[in-house]
Design an enzyme around this catalytic site. Structure first.
Site, PDB file in Angstrom:
ATOM      1  N   GLU A 114       0.986  -0.953  -0.205  1.00  0.00           N
ATOM      2  CA  GLU A 114      -0.105  -0.337   0.103  1.00  0.00           C
ATOM      3  C   GLU A 114       1.269   1.431  -0.158  1.00  0.00           C
ATOM      4  O   GLU A 114       2.040   1.364   0.543  1.00  0.00           O
ATOM      5  CB  GLU A 114      -0.770  -0.171   1.164  1.00  0.00           C
ATOM      6  CG  GLU A 114      -1.919  -1.525   0.876  1.00  0.00           C
ATOM      7  CD  GLU A 114      -2.920  -1.196   1.746  1.00  0.00           C
ATOM      8  OE1 GLU A 114      -3.614  -2.129   2.286  1.00  0.00           O
ATOM      9  OE2 GLU A 114      -2.721  -0.482   3.115  1.00  0.00           O
ATOM     10  N   CYS A 127       3.676   8.194   0.962  1.00  0.00           N
ATOM     11  CA  CYS A 127       3.670   7.237   2.507  1.00  0.00           C
ATOM     12  C   CYS A 127       4.563   5.900   1.112  1.00  0.00           C
ATOM     13  O   CYS A 127       2.746   5.527   1.022  1.00  0.00           O
ATOM     14  CB  CYS A 127       2.886   7.448   3.697  1.00  0.00           C
ATOM     15  SG  CYS A 127       3.699   5.762   4.528  1.00  0.00           S
ATOM     16  N   CYS A 134       6.912  -7.823   6.500  1.00  0.00           N
ATOM     17  CA  CYS A 134       7.925  -7.009   7.319  1.00  0.00           C
ATOM     18  C   CYS A 134       8.759  -8.539   8.262  1.00  0.00           C
ATOM     19  O   CYS A 134       7.539  -8.865   8.684  1.00  0.00           O
ATOM     20  CB  CYS A 134       8.209  -5.572   8.268  1.00  0.00           C
ATOM     21  SG  CYS A 134       9.569  -4.904   8.687  1.00  0.00           S
ATOM     22  N   CYS A 138       6.822  -5.950  15.144  1.00  0.00           N
ATOM     23  CA  CYS A 138       6.932  -4.876  16.074  1.00  0.00           C
ATOM     24  C   CYS A 138       5.523  -5.178  17.349  1.00  0.00           C
ATOM     25  O   CYS A 138       4.706  -5.653  15.824  1.00  0.00           O
ATOM     26  CB  CYS A 138       7.494  -4.121  16.045  1.00  0.00           C
ATOM     27  SG  CYS A 138       8.552  -3.018  15.288  1.00  0.00           S
ATOM     28  N   CYS A 141       2.084  -3.114  15.092  1.00  0.00           N
ATOM     29  CA  CYS A 141       1.899  -3.159  14.000  1.00  0.00           C
ATOM     30  C   CYS A 141       1.760  -3.950  13.448  1.00  0.00           C
ATOM     31  O   CYS A 141       2.121  -5.394  12.808  1.00  0.00           O
ATOM     32  CB  CYS A 141       3.267  -2.869  12.924  1.00  0.00           C
ATOM     33  SG  CYS A 141       3.567  -2.694  11.559  1.00  0.00           S
ATOM     34  N   SER A 242      12.116   5.149  15.109  1.00  0.00           N
ATOM     35  CA  SER A 242      10.956   4.513  15.586  1.00  0.00           C
ATOM     36  C   SER A 242      11.261   3.865  16.951  1.00  0.00           C
ATOM     37  O   SER A 242      11.806   2.771  16.990  1.00  0.00           O
ATOM     38  CB  SER A 242       9.853   3.488  14.792  1.00  0.00           C
ATOM     39  OG  SER A 242      10.103   3.894  13.799  1.00  0.00           O
ATOM     40  N   HIS A 244       9.647   4.280  20.131  1.00  0.00           N
ATOM     41  CA  HIS A 244       8.405   3.322  21.192  1.00  0.00           C
ATOM     42  C   HIS A 244       9.118   3.453  22.242  1.00  0.00           C
ATOM     43  O   HIS A 244       8.426   3.106  23.510  1.00  0.00           O
ATOM     44  CB  HIS A 244       7.779   2.654  19.912  1.00  0.00           C
ATOM     45  CG  HIS A 244       7.681   3.023  19.503  1.00  0.00           C
ATOM     46  ND1 HIS A 244       7.389   3.597  18.896  1.00  0.00           N
ATOM     47  CD2 HIS A 244       8.707   2.198  17.646  1.00  0.00           C
ATOM     48  CE1 HIS A 244       7.349   3.752  17.457  1.00  0.00           C
ATOM     49  NE2 HIS A 244       8.045   2.377  17.136  1.00  0.00           N
ATOM     50  N   CYS A 364      -1.232   5.387   9.770  1.00  0.00           N
ATOM     51  CA  CYS A 364      -0.088   4.285  10.312  1.00  0.00           C
ATOM     52  C   CYS A 364       0.012   3.261  11.009  1.00  0.00           C
ATOM     53  O   CYS A 364      -1.055   3.450  12.038  1.00  0.00           O
ATOM     54  CB  CYS A 364       0.542   5.570  11.132  1.00  0.00           C
ATOM     55  SG  CYS A 364       2.174   5.964  10.813  1.00  0.00           S
TER      56      CYS A 364
END
Ligand code: SAH
Ligand code: SF4
Length: 387
Positions: A114, A127, A134, A138, A141, A242, A244, A364
């Site tokens: 996407e 984006c 991936c 994480c 996500c 990132s 977090h 996101c």
């Protein structure tokens, strides 16, 4: 096919980073300036052809050699035999009430990824995805929950910009207004697909490509330390990290790559990258997804302040965007504001990312595409959800 051309096709296919084969055409969409020049030299043509063709591909976004009016007919015919301009197939387009657009595109591996366009205050940010799925998993996500299928090719990465730019119209002046920034924050970890991402970002910044300044192209990483160090020598794009969590114990749970490359190594690599940029005014963006009750408490803000005290940075807080069975919750607006204010009081520049495109699942962390998972992680995740 003449003998003169055959070896050149193989050479050129290698340049495109694709497997060479008798039938395979070189996809010119994926060639950086250097590789396009090498391609034309390899078929016995002058280097300036690269400039002409790059402009046709990225400024005018043609996919047909016959449209290239300043290229001779004989060269056009030759190019048709050995090359092509093939963008990723657009499977569906979605348009949000707030102006956000999302394209779902199919890549060669069969998976779909996407791309999201977010207009905001005169800016238009695209984006872009770098991988189908991936591998880094994480915990908060949804892309990570899809498992991993493949790295995108250069043509598939820059092809997302090409697809969006085509949508906005084939007039460069208009396009310049439409896509002002690109962020590598779609599906995937860009530093795990290093070479292809670097070539694609070069095309984004090249005047013969999309002409974006280095400040307006941003790579976001969860902290693949060796690759971040390597980036220092080869690129000067803006960096987002990132984070977090500001302690290893919590970050190990949220961002598993932290077990391999803990915070001290990550901070050192960020300093290394930022020091490699000649423009001393640039700062790293620290992304921090706020998860209710997990990393949004006063002690977490204090840890963050202590960790980042010597880091020239700006902070971008991302209130968690929920997806089914994630196990996490979005903090209240008040909790987000309190967290933001405590960091601001300590002198940090802190923004809160607005949720955009919620009605088309474009926010996101909500990008899922359709990943033909090789890792079987998605299967395990679905099974765990059903218990
Ligand atoms: N792999 C890269 C870039 C893609 S993710 C990275 O991790 O940086 C882009 C950003 O969205 C990251 O900061 C990521 O942590 C964040 N994110 C992922 N899932 C999210 C969710 N559900 N809600 C809010 N932000 C999320
Ligand atoms: Fe991968 Fe980034 Fe999602 Fe982590 S947050 S799983 S690195 S896409």
């Amino acid at each position: 096919m003449s003998e003169l051309i055959e070896p050149s096709i193989d050479q050129a296919s290698e340049l495109a980073g694709e497997q060479s084969g008798e039938q395979e055409k070189v996809n010119l969409l994926g060639l950086s300036r250097a590789k396009m020049e090498a391609f034309f030299l390899s078929i016995g043509e002058k280097k300036f052809r690269a400039e002409q063709v790059l402009k046709w591909v990225h400024h005018h976004r043609v996919d047909n050699f016959d449209d290239m009016s300043n290229v001779s007919k004989s060269l056009r015919e030759r190019l048709k035999a050995i090359a092509e301009i093939r963008g990723p197939e657009v499977v569906s387009s979605h348009f949000s009430e707030d102006g956000t657009c999302k394209w779902v595109v199919r890549v060669a591996s069969g998976s779909c990824v996407e791309t999201v366009y977010i207009p905001d205050n005169g800016r238009g940010t695209l984006c872009v995805s770098s991988q189908a799925g991936c591998s880094l998993d994480c915990s908060f996500c949804s892309t990570g929950k899809q498992g991993f299928n493949s790295d995108l090719t250069v043509a598939e990465i820059i092809g997302q910009v090409w697809v969006a730019a085509r949508y906005f119209g084939n007039v460069p002046a208009k396009m310049d207004r439409s896509i002002t920034n690109v962020v590598m924050m779609g599906m995937g970890e860009p530093l795990m697909n290093f070479d292809n991402v670097v070539d694609a970002m070069d095309l984004m910044m090249d005047d013969l490509g999309y002409g974006l300044s280095k400040r307006r192209v941003t790579l976001s990483t969860s902290g693949v330390v060796p690759a971040l160090k390597k980036l220092s020598g080869v690129s000067n794009v803006s960096l987002a990290v990132s984070l977090h969590a500001a302690n290893n114990e919590l970050r190990n749970q949220l961002v598993p790559i932290n077990r391999k490359y803990p915070l001290d190594q990550l901070l050192e690599a960020i300093h290394h990258y930022m020091n490699s940029l000649t423009d001393s005014k640039r700062v790293v963006t620290i992304e921090y997804t706020l998860l209710a009750g997990i990393n949004d408490q006063p002690e977490h803000a204090e840890q963050l302040i202590a960790l980042l005290k010597d880091m020239p940075c700006k902070l971008n807080l991302i209130p968690f965007n929920p997806f089914p069975h994630s196990g996490y919750e979005r903090p209240s607006n008040n909790a987000v504001r309190r967290f933001q204010e405590s960091l601001q009081l300590a002198g940090f520049n802190v923004t809160v990312r607005k949720t955009r495109g919620g009605d088309i699942a474009a926010a996101c962390g909500q990008l899922v595409g359709d990943v033909m998972d090789k890792t079987r992680r998605s299967e395990r995740y679905i099974a765990a959800r059903q218990i």
